[in-house]
Design a protein around this motif. Structure first.
Motif, mmCIF file in Angstrom:
data_model
loop_
_atom_site.group_PDB
_atom_site.id
_atom_site.type_symbol
_atom_site.label_atom_id
_atom_site.label_comp_id
_atom_site.label_asym_id
_atom_site.label_seq_id
_atom_site.Cartn_x
_atom_site.Cartn_y
_atom_site.Cartn_z
ATOM 1 N N ARG A 152 0.850 -0.991 -0.062
ATOM 2 C CA ARG A 152 0.082 -0.179 -0.032
ATOM 3 C C ARG A 152 0.949 1.285 -0.054
ATOM 4 N NH1 ARG A 152 -4.246 -2.836 3.628
ATOM 5 N NH2 ARG A 152 -5.925 -3.029 2.032
ATOM 6 N N ARG A 153 2.021 1.349 0.632
ATOM 7 C CA ARG A 153 3.067 2.417 0.971
ATOM 8 C C ARG A 153 3.513 2.761 -0.512
ATOM 9 N NH1 ARG A 153 7.166 2.431 4.872
ATOM 10 N NH2 ARG A 153 6.245 4.663 4.947
ATOM 11 N N GLY A 154 3.600 1.858 -1.491
ATOM 12 C CA GLY A 154 4.307 2.038 -2.881
ATOM 13 C C GLY A 154 3.445 2.982 -3.606
ATOM 14 N N SER A 155 2.303 2.965 -3.745
ATOM 15 C CA SER A 155 1.360 3.894 -4.572
ATOM 16 C C SER A 155 1.625 5.238 -4.039
ATOM 17 C CB SER A 155 -0.162 3.334 -4.603
ATOM 18 O OG SER A 155 -0.792 3.115 -3.241
ATOM 19 N N VAL A 156 1.341 5.163 -2.670
ATOM 20 C CA VAL A 156 1.736 6.670 -1.896
ATOM 21 C C VAL A 156 2.909 7.473 -2.335
ATOM 22 C CG1 VAL A 156 1.903 7.661 0.272
ATOM 23 C CG2 VAL A 156 0.175 5.815 -0.029
ATOM 24 N N LEU A 157 3.966 6.678 -2.204
ATOM 25 C CA LEU A 157 5.206 7.166 -2.762
ATOM 26 C C LEU A 157 5.171 7.609 -4.346
ATOM 27 C CD1 LEU A 157 8.101 7.909 -2.310
ATOM 28 C CD2 LEU A 157 8.766 5.545 -3.035
ATOM 29 N N GLU A 158 4.651 6.727 -5.096
ATOM 30 C CA GLU A 158 4.503 7.121 -6.412
ATOM 31 C C GLU A 158 3.857 8.325 -6.675
ATOM 32 O OE1 GLU A 158 2.804 4.563 -10.405
ATOM 33 O OE2 GLU A 158 3.214 3.535 -8.592
ATOM 34 N N VAL A 159 2.424 8.570 -6.462
ATOM 35 C CA VAL A 159 1.641 9.535 -6.566
ATOM 36 C C VAL A 159 2.136 10.948 -5.926
ATOM 37 C CG1 VAL A 159 -0.403 8.083 -6.949
ATOM 38 C CG2 VAL A 159 -0.020 9.174 -4.882
ATOM 39 N N THR A 160 2.759 10.439 -4.960
ATOM 40 C CA THR A 160 3.233 11.950 -4.114
ATOM 41 C C THR A 160 4.463 12.627 -4.911
ATOM 42 O OG1 THR A 160 2.386 11.068 -1.975
ATOM 43 C CG2 THR A 160 3.953 12.754 -1.894
ATOM 44 N N ILE A 161 5.351 11.834 -5.264
ATOM 45 C CA ILE A 161 6.311 12.327 -5.988
ATOM 46 C C ILE A 161 5.828 13.164 -7.274
ATOM 47 C CG2 ILE A 161 8.319 11.737 -7.389
ATOM 48 C CD1 ILE A 161 8.844 11.945 -4.274
ATOM 49 N N SER A 162 4.993 12.214 -7.956
ATOM 50 C CA SER A 162 4.479 12.732 -9.395
ATOM 51 C C SER A 162 3.732 14.075 -9.144
ATOM 52 C CB SER A 162 3.478 11.958 -10.029
ATOM 53 O OG SER A 162 4.008 10.765 -10.397
ATOM 54 N N ARG A 163 3.126 14.174 -7.768
ATOM 55 C CA ARG A 163 2.396 15.356 -7.770
ATOM 56 C C ARG A 163 3.233 16.662 -7.142
ATOM 57 N NH1 ARG A 163 -0.672 14.093 -2.828
ATOM 58 N NH2 ARG A 163 -2.101 12.830 -4.336
ATOM 59 N N LEU A 164 4.349 16.014 -6.303
ATOM 60 C CA LEU A 164 5.242 17.047 -5.961
ATOM 61 C C LEU A 164 5.921 17.775 -7.215
ATOM 62 C CD1 LEU A 164 6.631 18.316 -3.412
ATOM 63 C CD2 LEU A 164 8.630 16.817 -3.864
ATOM 64 N N ARG A 165 6.283 16.976 -8.118
ATOM 65 C CA ARG A 165 6.938 17.535 -9.415
ATOM 66 C C ARG A 165 6.197 18.376 -10.028
ATOM 67 N NH1 ARG A 165 9.351 12.845 -13.039
ATOM 68 N NH2 ARG A 165 10.536 14.541 -13.862
ATOM 69 N N ARG A 166 4.841 18.295 -10.082
ATOM 70 C CA ARG A 166 3.756 19.060 -10.734
ATOM 71 C C ARG A 166 3.865 20.488 -9.707
ATOM 72 N NH1 ARG A 166 0.589 15.009 -10.697
ATOM 73 N NH2 ARG A 166 -1.027 16.016 -9.809
ATOM 74 N N LEU A 167 3.821 20.331 -8.659
ATOM 75 C CA LEU A 167 3.725 21.530 -7.765
ATOM 76 C C LEU A 167 4.846 22.551 -7.818
ATOM 77 C CD1 LEU A 167 1.898 20.008 -4.446
ATOM 78 C CD2 LEU A 167 0.793 21.427 -6.392
ATOM 79 N N CYS A 168 5.907 21.940 -7.738
ATOM 80 C CA CYS A 168 7.281 22.645 -7.616
ATOM 81 C C CYS A 168 8.368 22.077 -8.297
ATOM 82 C CB CYS A 168 7.597 23.075 -6.023
ATOM 83 S SG CYS A 168 7.979 21.646 -5.161
ATOM 84 N N ASP A 169 8.323 21.034 -9.172
ATOM 85 C CA ASP A 169 9.460 20.629 -10.053
ATOM 86 C C ASP A 169 10.795 20.592 -9.323
ATOM 87 O OD1 ASP A 169 10.393 19.428 -12.266
ATOM 88 O OD2 ASP A 169 10.863 21.328 -13.278
#
Length: 795
Positions: A152-169
């Protein structure tokens, strides 16, 4: 290549003076380029220094660094390790729970330390002042990026990094133990070949000889533990006899203690030369330990280590193991991820463990490889020995793992709806095309391109559309005529409070009962609907977050004793266990048989109760939201319902609340009325009494003015009277409810700053008397509702 030559301003930030071969090869990519970097290397090869190089590079440009630690237990250890940065004038801040967060410190920090789960929660709220700091990150270091493959933790890491890159790259530096498909991770993070490093076993400071040993599985799981323990000692014994050290990983904290006790006896019977009972200095040193069992073990050269030990005891165990005073150490898997504590021989005794929220689960292959990677002491051993002890049926699985390694897979498909709802709630996705654009930023998409058959890549668009339709059907998302998508209030709350979607549906159903709405028709069902504490507790106990909780046979009697007299036909055994833990926690007396899982369950329940309170405030009634808030405070502090309001006072927790209640001061109003002198007479010290008194004055406090409210009314006559609700304390949201003979007449919610007027109709009905009750509740505070009643005779 010396650190002082490369980074003269940061030489003191490193725990060594010279870079090793692996670090030297990665150094130009980290310091001379701005690209994202992916590096995999064997355990103990010095990956932490790569993280520190990336951090130093950001700090040199006045940037902010984020370090993502794989486990919460390791975040505080990083804070301690990086006091070296503090000494250079840079601030390190660990971002923990919602209530503990200091936004000002987070905003000013040079180095932030978080878990993926905390970053996920923070980025979902990035547009709030409290969490705006997450959009100012210049470099994000992901420690152990192979966590992507965790259930379960893997998907959290995955989407969070993708989101962080969209927010502030930010620049991303991803570090990992050896992984066969590093190119997929590099493609996901857009790391060029020049910045992608796959350091093989030749970079291991000590060769690893790893294998699998089996045991005969019996009927009794307790006896099986000892079969595996004896097998582990057989493997460790030759090394212990040669003054080597052994590290044995077991499933739980309790297992570390029990295994250490049994191992001491067995070592004595086998006459293995260990221990330092004749060493007077070490004998004296062990008195610094707070845990007596650990002290006795340490004198025999045996230790145990787990996250539940005090920091003092953990630090001493690690120090003595490094010095060779402890030769055999039993530990949980946390040690493998966090502390660089190698041993000549590593044995994994348990490949399964009990998770309070998941039941019995297999040890992650990532954990297994991480633990075995601790075998071999650089500078002391030429080879390290690592063994997995498992049942014969599992042997081939572990042999394949040791031979081929573990490719990193995406786990996003398992929780796609939850994460998709979060993105829609944040407003980053507004139509189906946005969904596909978002998906293309994930590791799931990259891995699907590499393995199209395994990921059913051809049908990806259809699966996403089905997922969206499911969100619409469950009330989380609305679609427009132009195919736009928008989150409903239910969807926003589910995302904000990090809920599983099935749990959010259950909360919404309870809100229908609270508000009196008919969940089938949406119309009114019961104008007198109100919830009981049991309704709320049973809804939380039934949350899907607790679906895998199991009740052991040894716990059944304790559960039944706590729930005696309760009718819970809709709850299974695991849910009854959760309910029993919550009920006993609220009363401050959790039975010993339930304590091993109580902490984890209680912490999760507090988060769920806070979420349920928000649901009730939005979709139910303020009074029911207040009930949820009181239950939350009771479970957190273990205080009685009539004294729970005291916990709203800053500085008053369970002990102080109980003390004041025994002296007859059960509410903040009682505290204000008693004054500082009364609090001192109740047993508080002068300075504490002043602080508590001042804290009580910062809370809302209600006075009701009934004015000319009549004592009687003539049959058939009706008049309207006004009752003034006055707030003589701090302004707050309040729910005001009027009932007559127990039936709700009116209910309203307002921001009660000073006063408000409530009109009440008095009518001569077919009754001898009318009992009017005005009740005022504060949904955001654990204060017992203020209620006053007037009786009107019908003549």
């Amino acid at each position: 290549m010396e650190v002082a030559e490369v980074l003269p301003d940061f030489a003191d930030a490193f725990a060594f003076e010279s870079f090793n071969r692996m670090q030297r090869e990665a150094l130009p990519a980290l310091l001379e380029r701005s690209d994202n970097v992916v590096a995999s290397a064997p355990t103990a090869s010095g990956k932490t220094a790569l993280a520190e190089l990336a951090i130093c590079n950001a700090l040199a440009d006045d940037g902010t660094a984020l370090f993502l630690a794989p486990l919460r237990a390791l975040t505080n250890e990083k804070e301690a390790d990086w006091e070296r940065f503090e000494s250079l004038g840079y601030s390190v801040y660990v971002v923990t729970g919602e209530r503990d967060l200091n936004p000002r410190r987070a905003e000013r920090a040079d180095i932030l330390v978080m878990t993926p789960e905390k970053l996920d929660s923070a980025t979902r709220k990035h547009d709030s002042p409290r969490y705006s700091f997450v959009t100012d990150i210049d470099v994000c270091v992901i420690d152990e990026v192979h966590l992507l493959d965790a259930d379960r933790r893997g998907s959290v890491l995955e989407v969070t990094i993708s989101r962080l890159r969209r927010l502030c790259d930010p620049r991303v530096v991803a570090l990992s133990a050896t992984m066969p498909n590093i190119d997929d991770v590099a493609a996901w993070l857009d790391a060029p070949p020049e910045c992608t490093f796959e350091f093989g076993d030749e970079y291991r400071p000590v060769d690893l000889n790893a294998g699998v040993k089996t045991y005969t599985h019996g009927e009794n799981t307790f006896a099986d533990k000892y079969r595996r323990l004896y097998r582990a000692l057989d493997l460790a014994e030759p090394h212990l006899r040669e003054d080597g050290q052994a590290l044995v990983f077991v499933a739980s904290r309790q297992d570390t203690v029990q295994a250490a006790k049994k191992a001491r006896d067995e070592i004595g019977e086998r006459d293995i030369p260990m221990g330092a009972r004749g060493d007077y200095d070490f004998h004296t040193e062990t008195k610094r330990l707070e845990n007596d069992t650990l002290r006795n073990s340490a004198l025999d050269g045996v230790g145990f280590h787990h996250a539940g030990l005090s920091k003092n005891d953990k630090d001493l165990v690690e120090e003595w193991f490094k010095e060779g005073k402890i030769e055999l150490l039993f530990s949980t898997s946390t040690l493998a991820w966090g502390v660089n504590l190698p041993a000549r021989c590593v044995v994994i005794r348990d490949t399964k463990y009990h998770d309070p929220l998941e039941g019995e689960v297999d040890m992650s292959p990532l954990d297994v490889l991480q633990m075995l990677g601790r075998a071999g002491r650089p500078g002391y051993d030429d080879v390290g020995y690592g063994w997995v002890v498992c049942d014969t049926a599992d042997a081939d699985t572990y042999r394949r793992l040791l031979r081929d390694g573990k490719e990193i897979e995406s786990r996003l498909a398992d929780s796609l709806a939850t994460h998709l709802n979060a993105e829609i709630a944040m407003g980053t996705i507004t139509d189906l095309e946005d969904v596909m654009d978002w998906l293309e930023t994930t590791f799931y998409y990259v891995r699907g391109q590499s393995r199209p058959d395994d990921y059913d890549f051809q049908n990806l668009r259809r699966r996403v559309r089905d997922c969206l339709e499911g969100l619409v059907e469950q009330g989380f998302v609305e679609t427009g005529s132009d195919l736009s998508v928008e989150a409903t209030p239910r969807g926003v709350l589910a995302s904000t409070y990090y809920l599983r979607l099935e749990t959010a549906v259950g909360f919404a159903n309870l809100c229908d009962r609270s508000s009196g709405a008919d969940s089938e028709t949406g119309g009114a069902a019961d104008g007198n609907a109100t919830l009981e504490a049991d309704d709320i507790l049973e809804t939380v106990a039934s949350a899907t977050e607790f679906d895998s909780v199991s009740a052991r046979q040894s716990e059944r009697d304790a559960i039944n004793a706590v729930l005696v007299g309760r009718n819970t036909p809709d709850l299974d055994a695991g849910q009854r266990k959760v309910l029993a833990i919550l009920c006993s926690a609220a009363n401050g007396n959790t039975p010993p048989d339930l304590r091993s899982d109580a902490w984890v369950i209680r912490r999760n329940a507090l988060r769920l109760l806070a979420a349920l309170r928000a649901f009730l405030e939005r979709f139910g009634t303020a009074h029911d939201a207040n009930l949820a808030r009181r239950l939350e405070a009771r479970i957190e502090n273990g205080v009685a319902d009539d004294a729970v309001g005291l916990t709203a006072i800053d500085g008053v927790a369970s002990g102080r609340a109980s003390k004041l209640a025994k002296e007859g001061l059960a509410t903040p109003g009682d505290v204000v009325e008693a004054g500082v002198g009364g609090l001192v007479r109740a047993g508080l010290g002068d300075s504490i009494a002043e602080r508590v008194y001042e804290g009580a004055q910062t809370l809302p406090a209600v006075e009701l003015e009934w004015g000319s409210f009549p004592d009687s009314v003539t049959t058939g006559e009706s008049t309207v009277h006004e009752v003034i609700v006055r707030n003589v304390g701090e302004p707050s949201t309040a729910g005001i409810r009027v009932t007559v003979n127990g039936v709700e007449m009116t209910a309203t919610t307002c921001y009660l700053r000073d006063r408000t007027t409530v009109p009440i109709g008095v009518f001569g009905a077919n009754a001898d008397e009318l009992e009017y009750t005005v009740s005022v509740a504060f949904p955001d505070e654990p204060l017992v509702p203020c209620e006053e009643t007037r009786v009107v005779d019908v003549v």
